[in-house]
Design an enzyme around this catalytic site. Structure first.
Site, short mmCIF file in Angstrom:
data_model
loop_
_atom_site.label_atom_id
_atom_site.label_comp_id
_atom_site.label_asym_id
_atom_site.label_seq_id
_atom_site.Cartn_x
_atom_site.Cartn_y
_atom_site.Cartn_z
N LYS A 115 0.73 -1.63 0.37
CA LYS A 115 -0.22 0.03 -0.02
C LYS A 115 0.90 1.48 0.06
O LYS A 115 1.73 1.40 0.52
CB LYS A 115 -0.91 -0.04 1.44
CG LYS A 115 -2.19 0.52 0.90
CD LYS A 115 -2.78 0.69 2.49
CE LYS A 115 -4.06 1.25 2.67
NZ LYS A 115 -5.33 1.00 3.49
N VAL A 116 0.59 2.22 -1.33
CA VAL A 116 1.20 3.18 -0.97
C VAL A 116 0.53 4.85 -1.36
O VAL A 116 -0.72 4.14 -1.78
CB VAL A 116 2.48 3.60 -2.37
CG1 VAL A 116 3.18 2.11 -1.98
CG2 VAL A 116 1.59 3.35 -3.97
#
Ligand code: G3P
Length: 217
Positions: free
Chosen positions: A83-84
């Site tokens: 997740k970014v």
């Protein structure tokens, strides 16, 4: 619609997985902090319980840092989704990860343009935050509808992962708006099964069945 649970609490994840309703898990730094667990250990444990996608968020905010952390997280298990955040560095990292075959959830999305950028760089999931938009008097669900239309217009395959869901109504509305996935707090998932007429109807059936004096087994 796929259901992910938005938590890092192992017991909740285990119980929900046993119901057969769970397709995946999302975590974020706040949820990990709340669990009090070591991040990499808890992600490994979650991945051993749920075979579906498990989102683990990078802590770095610069491109190089996200790449190093994301590659480390992706090695924990095959079902890890990195997740970014939706920043230029996060989008650049998404492009790199998508070329490497690493699945990406781009988080903290609050506008249709942000979602368009995430799809262009090959995000696996885009996470629009419904509740946080509602919190500031904007229409979180309209964002889901707008993204659905944009993605359909261009046949983008990025999945819309409705996040920051706070109520059962949010789940209904996200499903009607065409979200591919909803990530939902455990208590809200259980609430989806509740209806007062189901409760009173079942009480009556149990009472009437008892009165027959019969047994099925
Ligand atoms: O995991 C991201 C999102 O679901 C957070 O929800 O309630 O903290 O806005 P919330």
């Amino acid at each position: 619609m796929k259901f992910f649970v938005d938590t890092a609490e192992i017991k909740d994840i285990r119980d929900l997985y046993e119901t057969g309703l769970l397709d995946g898990v999302t975590t974020n730094p706040s949820l990990v902090a709340k669990s009090g667990r070591n991040f990499k250990e808890v992600i490994k444990e979650i991945c051993s319980i749920v075979p579906g996608p498990v989102s683990a968020e990078v802590a770095a905010t610069d491109y190089e840092g996200m790449i190093a952390e994301g590659r480390t997280l992706a090695k924990i298990a095959d079902n890890v989704v990195v997740k970014v955040p939706l920043t230029i560095d996060g989008l650049r990292a998404t492009k790199t990860f998508s070329k490497e075959g690493i699945k990406i959830n781009v988080t903290l999305c609050f506008s249709p343009n942000q979602a368009l950028l995430a799809a262009k760089v090959g995000a696996t999931y885009i996470s629009p935050f419904i509740g946080r938009l509602d919190d500031i008097n904007l229409d979180g669900m309209q964002l889901i509808r707008d993204i659905r239309q944009i993605y359909d217009n261009y046949a983008f395959t990025t999945e819309i992962l409705a996040a920051s869901i706070r109520s059962a109504n949010h789940v209904t509305e996200a499903a009607l708006a065409g979200a591919d996935v909803a990530t939902i707090p455990p208590a809200v998932i259980y609430k989806l099964a509740d209806h007062p007429l189901t409760k009173s109807g079942l009480e009556q059936f149990v009472k009437d069945w008892k009165a027959t004096g019969q047994s099925i087994l």
